[in-house]
Design a protein around this motif. Structure first.
Motif, mmCIF file in Angstrom:
data_model
loop_
_atom_site.group_PDB
_atom_site.id
_atom_site.type_symbol
_atom_site.label_atom_id
_atom_site.label_comp_id
_atom_site.label_asym_id
_atom_site.label_seq_id
_atom_site.Cartn_x
_atom_site.Cartn_y
_atom_site.Cartn_z
ATOM 1 N N LEU A 137 -25.197 -0.578 14.457
ATOM 2 C CA LEU A 137 -24.848 0.463 15.323
ATOM 3 C C LEU A 137 -23.058 0.929 14.863
ATOM 4 C CD1 LEU A 137 -25.734 -0.946 18.891
ATOM 5 C CD2 LEU A 137 -26.822 0.876 17.632
ATOM 6 N N PRO A 138 -22.813 2.346 15.085
ATOM 7 C CA PRO A 138 -21.552 2.735 14.459
ATOM 8 C C PRO A 138 -20.644 2.410 15.483
ATOM 9 C CG PRO A 138 -22.801 4.462 15.271
ATOM 10 C CD PRO A 138 -23.893 3.369 15.302
ATOM 11 N N LYS A 139 -19.703 1.641 15.187
ATOM 12 C CA LYS A 139 -18.703 1.190 16.070
ATOM 13 C C LYS A 139 -17.097 1.385 15.758
ATOM 14 C CE LYS A 139 -21.421 -0.726 18.877
ATOM 15 N NZ LYS A 139 -21.874 -0.197 20.192
ATOM 16 N N ILE A 140 -16.814 1.760 14.635
ATOM 17 C CA ILE A 140 -15.450 2.126 14.210
ATOM 18 C C ILE A 140 -15.517 3.476 13.431
ATOM 19 C CG2 ILE A 140 -13.316 1.494 12.965
ATOM 20 C CD1 ILE A 140 -14.057 -1.463 13.457
ATOM 21 N N LEU A 141 -14.517 4.209 13.568
ATOM 22 C CA LEU A 141 -14.229 5.331 12.787
ATOM 23 C C LEU A 141 -13.171 5.269 12.118
ATOM 24 C CD1 LEU A 141 -15.347 8.295 11.732
ATOM 25 C CD2 LEU A 141 -14.028 9.136 13.789
ATOM 26 N N ASN A 142 -13.154 5.435 10.643
ATOM 27 C CA ASN A 142 -11.958 5.170 9.878
ATOM 28 C C ASN A 142 -11.301 6.653 9.327
ATOM 29 O OD1 ASN A 142 -11.127 2.392 10.522
ATOM 30 N ND2 ASN A 142 -11.464 1.965 8.468
ATOM 31 N N VAL A 143 -10.064 6.965 9.458
ATOM 32 C CA VAL A 143 -9.597 8.076 9.062
ATOM 33 C C VAL A 143 -8.257 7.780 8.317
ATOM 34 C CG1 VAL A 143 -8.684 10.336 9.305
ATOM 35 C CG2 VAL A 143 -10.240 9.599 10.786
ATOM 36 N N SER A 144 -8.683 7.871 6.764
ATOM 37 C CA SER A 144 -7.586 6.927 5.989
ATOM 38 C C SER A 144 -7.052 8.041 4.923
ATOM 39 C CB SER A 144 -8.308 5.903 5.159
ATOM 40 O OG SER A 144 -9.018 4.928 6.025
ATOM 41 N N TYR A 145 -6.023 7.596 4.393
ATOM 42 C CA TYR A 145 -5.027 8.262 3.271
ATOM 43 C C TYR A 145 -4.713 7.166 2.115
ATOM 44 C CZ TYR A 145 -4.926 12.874 6.169
ATOM 45 O OH TYR A 145 -5.510 13.688 6.852
ATOM 46 N N PHE A 146 -5.081 7.307 0.985
ATOM 47 C CA PHE A 146 -4.674 6.353 0.083
ATOM 48 C C PHE A 146 -3.821 7.076 -1.016
ATOM 49 C CE2 PHE A 146 -8.401 4.239 1.864
ATOM 50 C CZ PHE A 146 -7.930 2.868 1.915
ATOM 51 N N LEU A 147 -2.812 6.522 -1.409
ATOM 52 C CA LEU A 147 -2.031 7.039 -2.420
ATOM 53 C C LEU A 147 -2.653 7.039 -3.821
ATOM 54 C CD1 LEU A 147 0.851 8.174 -2.787
ATOM 55 C CD2 LEU A 147 1.702 5.613 -3.267
ATOM 56 N N ALA A 148 -2.849 7.952 -4.417
ATOM 57 C CA ALA A 148 -3.737 8.215 -5.651
ATOM 58 C C ALA A 148 -3.248 7.600 -6.728
ATOM 59 C CB ALA A 148 -4.106 9.765 -6.073
ATOM 60 N N GLU A 149 -1.859 7.579 -7.095
ATOM 61 C CA GLU A 149 -1.013 6.809 -8.157
ATOM 62 C C GLU A 149 -1.358 5.314 -7.978
ATOM 63 O OE1 GLU A 149 3.195 5.711 -7.159
ATOM 64 O OE2 GLU A 149 2.967 8.044 -6.933
ATOM 65 N N TYR A 220 -2.511 4.606 4.557
ATOM 66 C CA TYR A 220 -2.480 4.937 6.082
ATOM 67 C C TYR A 220 -4.064 5.180 6.603
ATOM 68 C CZ TYR A 220 -1.767 7.311 10.583
ATOM 69 O OH TYR A 220 -1.884 7.518 11.901
ATOM 70 N N THR A 221 -4.301 4.278 7.595
ATOM 71 C CA THR A 221 -5.618 4.165 8.065
ATOM 72 C C THR A 221 -5.358 4.216 9.762
ATOM 73 O OG1 THR A 221 -6.916 3.259 6.261
ATOM 74 C CG2 THR A 221 -7.708 3.133 8.491
ATOM 75 N N GLN A 222 -6.240 5.287 10.256
ATOM 76 C CA GLN A 222 -6.309 5.294 11.738
ATOM 77 C C GLN A 222 -7.647 4.637 12.076
ATOM 78 O OE1 GLN A 222 -6.223 8.799 14.175
ATOM 79 N NE2 GLN A 222 -4.056 8.630 14.367
#
Length: 244
Positions: A137-149, A220-222
């Motif tokens: 069951l889907p329980k967490i939604l992660n919205v993330s940004y990762f530094l490409a370098e 950075y992750t929500q």
């Protein structure tokens, strides 16, 4: 102090506590007993015990010894004082887990993204959205940004697995610390689409800024948690307050 010996003592005592070999309220073996068992110095034993105290497993009692205060964490609980991946949390709590990548793109941080995440304007980022399932069951939604370098070869395939395993084992990154903010927010259309909230109209949001050993914020992750499974556990120590 030999790190390997310290880690061995910590791991063995932790396993004994978690397995119930030492009952809640029971005193652990004395320092002299542990020194003899592990063939180590007193300082090494004390370092292992201090780490168990920090992690909420034991408490030292003046003149009596070290007491087990461990209570098993409830299923789905997350711990505030450590950085662990979703997969690691699921393994620790005995649940089946899977991750699905909803979106994945490379972008440049504009003022809005910089304000939200803490990355500088102009930073090259990977922006992705993932759902985490527990027991199907889907329980967490992660919205993330990762530094490409820090991870230029990052792909959706890697994102669908354990990102931290990739960073640590493949890239050799040392993940050190996280600044964490916990809020309660009204559900967005994206939350409702991917998390099947049912009767709930809000959810718990954990925002993380994560740093590596070079002092670089690489993530950075929500993490947007379904209310039915949101439960964080922390071990707090009261600091002495000077009263004049």
């Amino acid at each position: 102090m030999p790190r390997q010996k310290f880690g061995q003592i910590y791991s063995v005592l932790k396993q004994r506590i978690e397995s119930g070999e030492y009952q809640v309220g029971q005193l652990l073996p004395s320092e002299n007993t542990l020194i003899a068992e592990f063939d180590c110095s007193r300082n090494t034993v004390r370092r292992a015990i201090s780490e168990l105290v920090r992690d909420g497993y034991v408490q030292t009692r003046q003149g009596r010894g070290v007491c087990n205060i461990f209570q098993p964490i409830e299923p789905s609980s997350y711990t505030m004082g450590v950085i662990e991946s979703f997969r690691e949390t699921a393994q620790r709590t005995g649940q089946n887990s899977s991750t699905r990548v909803v979106s994945f793109e490379r972008c440049t941080a504009d003022e809005a993204i910089a304000r939200q995440t803490g990355f500088p304007v102009g930073a090259e980022l990977f922006a992705l959205c993932r759902t985490h399932d527990l027991n199907g069951l889907p329980k967490i939604l992660n919205v993330s940004y990762f530094l490409a370098e820090c991870m230029p070869q990052f792909t959706p395939e890697i994102a669908s697995g354990s990102v931290y395993q990739y960073l640590e084992e493949t890239l050799g990154m040392v993940i050190v610390t996280s600044k964490r903010t916990v809020t309660v927010e009204k559900a967005t259309p994206l939350d409702e689409k991917w998390l099947a909230l049912g009767e709930y109209n809000c959810l718990a949001v954990v925002s993380n800024q994560v740093y590596n050993s070079e002092g670089i914020m690489f993530e950075y992750t929500q993490s947007r948690h379904h209310p039915a499974i949101f439960r964080f556990q922390d071990n707090a120590v009261r600091r002495s307050v000077s009263r004049t």
